[in-house]
Design a protein around this motif. Structure first.
Motif, PDB file in Angstrom:
ATOM      1  N   VAL A 722      16.876  -1.975   3.704  1.00  0.00           N
ATOM      2  CA  VAL A 722      15.921  -2.771   2.964  1.00  0.00           C
ATOM      3  C   VAL A 722      16.719  -4.152   2.696  1.00  0.00           C
ATOM      4  O   VAL A 722      18.064  -4.186   2.971  1.00  0.00           O
ATOM      5  CB  VAL A 722      15.688  -2.193   1.660  1.00  0.00           C
ATOM      6  CG1 VAL A 722      17.034  -2.417   0.591  1.00  0.00           C
ATOM      7  CG2 VAL A 722      14.598  -3.142   0.742  1.00  0.00           C
ATOM      8  N   GLY A 723      15.956  -5.243   2.784  1.00  0.00           N
ATOM      9  CA  GLY A 723      16.606  -6.449   2.444  1.00  0.00           C
ATOM     10  C   GLY A 723      16.312  -6.984   0.978  1.00  0.00           C
ATOM     11  O   GLY A 723      15.561  -6.550   0.281  1.00  0.00           O
ATOM     12  N   ALA A 724      17.103  -7.916   0.789  1.00  0.00           N
ATOM     13  CA  ALA A 724      17.229  -8.237  -0.587  1.00  0.00           C
ATOM     14  C   ALA A 724      17.639  -9.916  -0.835  1.00  0.00           C
ATOM     15  O   ALA A 724      18.265 -10.370  -0.132  1.00  0.00           O
ATOM     16  CB  ALA A 724      17.952  -7.512  -1.642  1.00  0.00           C
ATOM     17  N   TYR A 725      16.827 -10.547  -1.816  1.00  0.00           N
ATOM     18  CA  TYR A 725      17.280 -11.883  -1.869  1.00  0.00           C
ATOM     19  C   TYR A 725      17.738 -12.205  -3.452  1.00  0.00           C
ATOM     20  O   TYR A 725      16.970 -11.810  -4.312  1.00  0.00           O
ATOM     21  CB  TYR A 725      15.968 -12.826  -1.675  1.00  0.00           C
ATOM     22  CG  TYR A 725      16.119 -14.192  -1.890  1.00  0.00           C
ATOM     23  CD1 TYR A 725      16.890 -15.173  -0.900  1.00  0.00           C
ATOM     24  CD2 TYR A 725      15.829 -14.968  -3.002  1.00  0.00           C
ATOM     25  CE1 TYR A 725      17.066 -16.439  -1.109  1.00  0.00           C
ATOM     26  CE2 TYR A 725      15.811 -16.095  -3.317  1.00  0.00           C
ATOM     27  CZ  TYR A 725      16.664 -16.900  -2.246  1.00  0.00           C
ATOM     28  OH  TYR A 725      16.848 -18.234  -2.706  1.00  0.00           O
ATOM     29  N   HIS A 726      18.656 -12.664  -3.642  1.00  0.00           N
ATOM     30  CA  HIS A 726      19.307 -12.722  -5.026  1.00  0.00           C
ATOM     31  C   HIS A 726      19.369 -14.245  -5.522  1.00  0.00           C
ATOM     32  O   HIS A 726      19.859 -15.129  -4.708  1.00  0.00           O
ATOM     33  CB  HIS A 726      20.887 -12.434  -4.797  1.00  0.00           C
ATOM     34  CG  HIS A 726      21.599 -12.561  -6.304  1.00  0.00           C
ATOM     35  ND1 HIS A 726      22.940 -12.914  -6.106  1.00  0.00           N
ATOM     36  CD2 HIS A 726      21.218 -12.720  -7.338  1.00  0.00           C
ATOM     37  CE1 HIS A 726      23.421 -13.135  -7.475  1.00  0.00           C
ATOM     38  NE2 HIS A 726      22.246 -13.044  -8.219  1.00  0.00           N
ATOM     39  N   ASP A 727      18.656 -14.398  -6.253  1.00  0.00           N
ATOM     40  CA  ASP A 727      18.295 -15.765  -7.195  1.00  0.00           C
ATOM     41  C   ASP A 727      19.447 -15.901  -8.302  1.00  0.00           C
ATOM     42  O   ASP A 727      19.491 -15.483  -8.982  1.00  0.00           O
ATOM     43  CB  ASP A 727      17.155 -15.952  -7.586  1.00  0.00           C
ATOM     44  CG  ASP A 727      16.693 -17.432  -8.165  1.00  0.00           C
ATOM     45  OD1 ASP A 727      17.818 -17.985  -8.522  1.00  0.00           O
ATOM     46  OD2 ASP A 727      15.693 -17.836  -7.971  1.00  0.00           O
ATOM     47  N   ILE A 728      20.579 -16.865  -7.642  1.00  0.00           N
ATOM     48  CA  ILE A 728      21.624 -16.796  -8.615  1.00  0.00           C
ATOM     49  C   ILE A 728      21.483 -17.437 -10.135  1.00  0.00           C
ATOM     50  O   ILE A 728      21.795 -16.755 -11.050  1.00  0.00           O
ATOM     51  CB  ILE A 728      22.753 -17.788  -8.049  1.00  0.00           C
ATOM     52  CG1 ILE A 728      23.294 -16.892  -6.723  1.00  0.00           C
ATOM     53  CG2 ILE A 728      23.906 -17.873  -9.021  1.00  0.00           C
ATOM     54  CD1 ILE A 728      24.302 -17.749  -5.965  1.00  0.00           C
ATOM     55  N   ALA A 729      20.558 -18.341 -10.093  1.00  0.00           N
ATOM     56  CA  ALA A 729      20.088 -19.064 -11.328  1.00  0.00           C
ATOM     57  C   ALA A 729      19.406 -18.057 -12.376  1.00  0.00           C
ATOM     58  O   ALA A 729      19.793 -18.128 -13.365  1.00  0.00           O
ATOM     59  CB  ALA A 729      19.354 -20.205 -11.044  1.00  0.00           C
ATOM     60  N   THR A 730      18.370 -17.375 -11.647  1.00  0.00           N
ATOM     61  CA  THR A 730      17.964 -16.274 -12.748  1.00  0.00           C
ATOM     62  C   THR A 730      18.517 -14.882 -12.798  1.00  0.00           C
ATOM     63  O   THR A 730      17.853 -13.983 -13.431  1.00  0.00           O
ATOM     64  CB  THR A 730      16.417 -16.235 -12.080  1.00  0.00           C
ATOM     65  OG1 THR A 730      16.365 -15.587 -10.714  1.00  0.00           O
ATOM     66  CG2 THR A 730      15.636 -17.531 -12.159  1.00  0.00           C
ATOM     67  N   ARG A 731      19.319 -14.652 -11.997  1.00  0.00           N
ATOM     68  CA  ARG A 731      20.272 -13.308 -11.971  1.00  0.00           C
ATOM     69  C   ARG A 731      19.485 -12.233 -11.109  1.00  0.00           C
ATOM     70  O   ARG A 731      19.485 -10.885 -11.176  1.00  0.00           O
ATOM     71  CB  ARG A 731      20.626 -12.833 -13.198  1.00  0.00           C
ATOM     72  CG  ARG A 731      21.564 -14.079 -13.996  1.00  0.00           C
ATOM     73  CD  ARG A 731      21.963 -13.548 -15.282  1.00  0.00           C
ATOM     74  NE  ARG A 731      20.808 -13.331 -16.218  1.00  0.00           N
ATOM     75  CZ  ARG A 731      20.121 -14.216 -16.910  1.00  0.00           C
ATOM     76  NH1 ARG A 731      20.702 -15.530 -16.644  1.00  0.00           N
ATOM     77  NH2 ARG A 731      19.103 -13.790 -17.862  1.00  0.00           N
ATOM     78  N   THR A 732      18.133 -12.609 -10.914  1.00  0.00           N
ATOM     79  CA  THR A 732      17.188 -11.727 -10.296  1.00  0.00           C
ATOM     80  C   THR A 732      17.645 -11.255  -8.679  1.00  0.00           C
ATOM     81  O   THR A 732      17.525 -12.160  -7.837  1.00  0.00           O
ATOM     82  CB  THR A 732      15.789 -12.107 -10.486  1.00  0.00           C
ATOM     83  OG1 THR A 732      15.530 -12.632 -11.713  1.00  0.00           O
ATOM     84  CG2 THR A 732      14.709 -11.250  -9.880  1.00  0.00           C
ATOM     85  N   VAL A 733      17.322  -9.974  -8.307  1.00  0.00           N
ATOM     86  CA  VAL A 733      17.311  -9.450  -6.978  1.00  0.00           C
ATOM     87  C   VAL A 733      15.923  -9.109  -6.708  1.00  0.00           C
ATOM     88  O   VAL A 733      15.523  -8.164  -7.210  1.00  0.00           O
ATOM     89  CB  VAL A 733      18.421  -8.446  -6.666  1.00  0.00           C
ATOM     90  CG1 VAL A 733      18.371  -7.928  -5.305  1.00  0.00           C
ATOM     91  CG2 VAL A 733      19.745  -8.853  -7.133  1.00  0.00           C
ATOM     92  N   GLU A 734      15.397  -9.680  -5.714  1.00  0.00           N
ATOM     93  CA  GLU A 734      14.197  -9.455  -5.137  1.00  0.00           C
ATOM     94  C   GLU A 734      14.120  -8.692  -4.059  1.00  0.00           C
ATOM     95  O   GLU A 734      14.682  -9.125  -2.841  1.00  0.00           O
ATOM     96  CB  GLU A 734      13.348 -10.695  -4.909  1.00  0.00           C
ATOM     97  CG  GLU A 734      11.958 -10.731  -4.366  1.00  0.00           C
ATOM     98  CD  GLU A 734      11.383 -11.793  -3.840  1.00  0.00           C
ATOM     99  OE1 GLU A 734      10.356 -11.766  -2.935  1.00  0.00           O
ATOM    100  OE2 GLU A 734      11.745 -13.010  -4.320  1.00  0.00           O
ATOM    101  N   PHE A 735      13.769  -7.256  -4.043  1.00  0.00           N
ATOM    102  CA  PHE A 735      13.822  -6.443  -2.825  1.00  0.00           C
ATOM    103  C   PHE A 735      12.749  -6.516  -1.999  1.00  0.00           C
ATOM    104  O   PHE A 735      11.434  -6.610  -2.419  1.00  0.00           O
ATOM    105  CB  PHE A 735      13.950  -4.816  -3.417  1.00  0.00           C
ATOM    106  CG  PHE A 735      15.349  -4.805  -3.912  1.00  0.00           C
ATOM    107  CD1 PHE A 735      16.503  -4.277  -3.133  1.00  0.00           C
ATOM    108  CD2 PHE A 735      15.611  -5.018  -5.227  1.00  0.00           C
ATOM    109  CE1 PHE A 735      17.831  -4.002  -3.620  1.00  0.00           C
ATOM    110  CE2 PHE A 735      16.783  -4.545  -5.748  1.00  0.00           C
ATOM    111  CZ  PHE A 735      17.957  -4.263  -4.852  1.00  0.00           C
TER     112      PHE A 735
END
Length: 756
Positions: A722-735
């Protein structure tokens, strides 16, 4: 030469500051003196003591206590709160001269309390009680001064208790005042209040040495003289004016009373002395705490030094024939409202009291009590504004109810009793809150299953026993329970016994129990029946979809700041014999993106491969195959916002060996540019994010195309990708979605396109 100049400048600065402060302190001292003078006489009258004993205490409270005290705003003198104590003590002991010995003893006891640092008691008075004290004093000032404003001066004592010495109450005095209105007093009071209300709109407000209250006093004297001469019907009688008894300056010793040594052998004298010391100290500490809250500069008065100052003051008062001295909230409030700068105003008010009885009594006896009443009514209004009640109500019942009870109790009893009732109400809410919320409890999902965590607070008393016991015995059979006592500095023995009993009960209910953080002195060992670390059996049972959900849950805890304690020592012991990771993460080297933290994972949970730009090489594919051999069930390729490697690729940076990374990312840039077809050319952060997301997809394609072994693992359901994108500012990891076998051909064609 340079040093001399600097010292000269500093000295001139100090002189300028002192002059500026005196411009504030002199008017404030004069106004406090004018307010204090009739109050000193009134308290002496209410106490059944000689009138001059009140003046003596006012002088000592201003000069002696003022010089020693560390408070810039507090003003000391005889207080209404002690009037009843003094009256009862004189009756008990038989004579005022005997009481003086008790006052000396009280002074030495207060001095000892200050030296032994007993002033910490003030820190335990809740803010809502202090604010209730201030509001109640404000209401009392208004209620008690309305009769004087109407010209009813049958009792001009500073009585701030509901039941007065003359047989009336606060409310009955108002009724009597309405039936005995003096027109001249009403006019003086009304005009005085108008002046005080609109003073800031007049040019006179810029004259620092003429504050509004001082002008009001001058106005009152002028009106009284005009009424006496031109309108006798509006004139004021002697009872409506300040009344200083005549003083024989040539025989001052006749006004001083000294304690006799033989009285110190009387046990009753010591009992009364201890009573005065306790009551006076409590009243002083409460008043100083309240006055500090009124201080616009929020300066803190040292409570221990204040006790020392009050002790010395009462020693002088007892030796010279004065009443007991305390910090007085009314005079202190007037001091602040008039804009004092330092304690010089308190000392000045004491000097003026001394001069008044020696020199100025004929002039001061022309001041109408109605003018002073107007000053105190306006002071009361500022202390008990409607906005204060509105603000306390908005803070909820736990703050408003003790505040309201304190106000009502002081108004309908007296200051000290009202504060004690307010403290009792505040203590009730504290115990109620402690009883209801003795711990925090939450349930979270780990790879070992659902865990119920009970975290104990700093102090756990016997009052918490019932709720803790109920919560533990309500845990369903078969659960995993963690009791965390790491933050608990004190746990009552009853609660420890409850925890020990539950350890036995848990075994019969198939509940696995961990207790963490118990101190050695509790003589209760930490039972550890499960460790939040993966074992072989749990790892084998996990499916890729379940691992993905665990990572999502961990990231949600990270976002919310509810990450679980890791208990690394236990995890080290549990994983020392071997590791059983559940996932492998291909991650950028960026220092802000550590997978163990982002996914709230423990030791042994994750394998991590870190490379700039999370690009893929043969070595990394080999590491991923090893990860499967170690039992990992999921591969995560995680990119992130503001990626430095992507940024360098966008700048076409290829120097040295950097090109081995940025060269792989160039294909993602080319793909993003081609995808726009010239309709919209992204730039800046938008382009950076598009390239980062495309680079994640390309890394997934590299893995699928580069490893037949991993493709077979995915087909058999042994491994997920699976791929994931981590938004550092919001601490969110979008899978993204898990890669499925029917997508292999597309990913392999993407790989071929990239190679071309």
């Amino acid at each position: 030469m340079r040093g001399w100049c600097v010292r000269l400048i500093m000295n001139r600065t100090r002189v300028a500051m002192n002059i500026h402060q005196l411009k504030q302190d002199i008017p404030a001292g004069i106004v406090v003196f004018l307010v204090a003078l009739p109050l000193c006489l009134g308290i002496a009258l209410a106490s059944g003591a000689p009138l001059f004993s009140g003046i003596i205490s006012g002088i000592i409270g201003g000069i002696v206590v003022g010089l020693i005290s560390g408070s810039h705003t507090s003003v000391s003198g005889p207080a209404a709160g002690l009037a009843a104590v003094v009256l009862a003590s004189i009756t008990k002991l038989g004579a005022f001269e005997i009481l003086l010995a008790s006052i000396v003893i009280a002074g030495f006891l207060q001095l000892a309390m200050g030296i032994l640092r007993a002033g910490f008691i003030a820190n335990y008075v809740p803010s809502n009680v202090i604010k209730g004290l201030l509001a109640a004093i404000g209401i009392l000032l208004i209620l008690k001064q309305i009769p004087h404003a109407l010209g009813y001066d049958a009792n001009n004592a500073d009585e701030y208790s509901f039941f007065q010495a003359n047989g009336e109450t606060t409310l009955s005095a108002l009724g009597s005042a309405l039936g005995s209105i003096t027109p001249g007093a009403v006019v003086i009071a009304a005009l005085s209040m108008l002046v005080l209300l609109y003073w800031d709109r007049t040019p006179l407000k810029n004259v620092k040495l003429l504050p509004a209250p001082l002008f009001v006093v001058v106005l009152g004297v002028t009106l009284h003289m005009l009424f006496s001469r031109y309108a006798p019907g509006m004139g004021l009688e002697k009872s409506h004016l300040v009344e200083i008894p005549p003083l024989d300056v040539g025989n001052l010793g006749a006004y001083l009373n000294f304690p006799e040594l033989r009285h110190f052998a009387n046990p009753d004298v010591w009992f009364v002395g201890a009573t005065i010391a306790i009551v006076a100290s409590l009243e002083t500490l409460l008043n100083v705490e309240a006055v500090d809250k009124l201080d616009p500069r929020k300066r803190e008065s040292p409570p221990n030094r204040e006790l020392v100052a009050q002790g010395v003051g009462n020693i002088f008062a007892g030796l010279l024939g004065g009443l007991p001295v305390t910090s007085v909230i009314v005079r202190s409030s007037v001091n602040i409202q008039t804009g004092n700068a330092t304690k010089a105003s308190a000392v000045l008010h004491g000097l003026l009291l001394l001069l008044a009885v020696l020199v100025f009594s004929p002039v001061l006896n022309q001041i109408p009590l109605a003018a002073l009443a107007a000053i105190l009514i306006m002071t009361g209004y500022k202390l008990a504004k409607v906005t204060l009640f509105r603000d306390m109500f908005a803070r909820g019942a736990s703050q408003f109810v003790p505040f309201a009870i304190t106000v009502a109790a002081i108004v309908f009893t007296d200051l000290l009793m009202g504060v004690l009732i307010g403290l009792a109400a505040s203590l009730f809410y504290l115990l109620r809150s402690n009883f209801r919320n003795p711990f925090s409890i939450e349930q979270y999902r780990l790879h070992i299953g659902e865990v119920i965590k009970m975290e104990l607070p700093n102090q756990v008393s016997f009052l918490n026993k019932a709720t803790i016991k109920t919560a533990l015995w309500d845990v369903p059979p078969g659960s995993k329970v963690l009791i965390d006592a790491t933050n608990a500095d004190y746990i009552d023995s009853d609660v420890l016994e409850t925890i020990d009993d539950y350890r036995v009960a848990a075994a019969g209910r198939d509940v696995q129990l961990n207790v963490i953080g118990l101190r050695d002195e509790y003589s209760l060992a930490d039972p550890i029946q499960f460790v939040p670390a993966l074992d072989k059996e749990t790892q084998t049972r996990l499916r890729p979809e379940e691992v993905l959900q665990l990572l999502k849950d961990g990231n949600e805890r990270f976002q919310a700041g509810r990450w679980i304690k890791k208990y690394y020592l236990h995890q080290v012991d549990a994983t020392a014999g071997g590791q059983h990771p559940m996932a492998v993460v291909v991650n950028c080297i960026d220092s802000r993106t550590s997978p163990e933290i982002i996914f709230d994972a423990g030791l042994g949970d994750l394998l991590t491969i870190r490379i700039a730009g999370n690009v893929i090489s043969d070595e990394i594919i080999g590491s991923l195959e090893i990860a499967h051999k170690l039992g990992a069930k999921l591969i995560v390729v995680k990119g992130h916002s503001s990626c430095g490697a992507i940024g360098l690729a966008l700048k076409n940076e290829h120097a040295h060996s950097i090109g081995t990374i940025t060269g792989k990312i160039q294909s993602s840039i080319w793909q993003c540019q081609c995808a726009t077809h010239g309709t919209h050319i992204p730039a800046g952060k938008e382009l950076l994010e598009l390239v980062t997301r495309q680079n994640i997809e390309n890394s997934l394609a590299e893995i699928v195309a580069g490893s037949e072994y991993l493709r077979h693992c995915i087909e058999r359901g042994e491994m997920g990708l699976v791929g994931a994108y981590h938004d550092i500012a919001t601490r969110t990891v979008e899978f993204g979605e898990l890669v499925t076998p029917d997508q292999f051909d597309r990913y392999r064609s993407d790989k071929a396109g990239l190679a071309a």
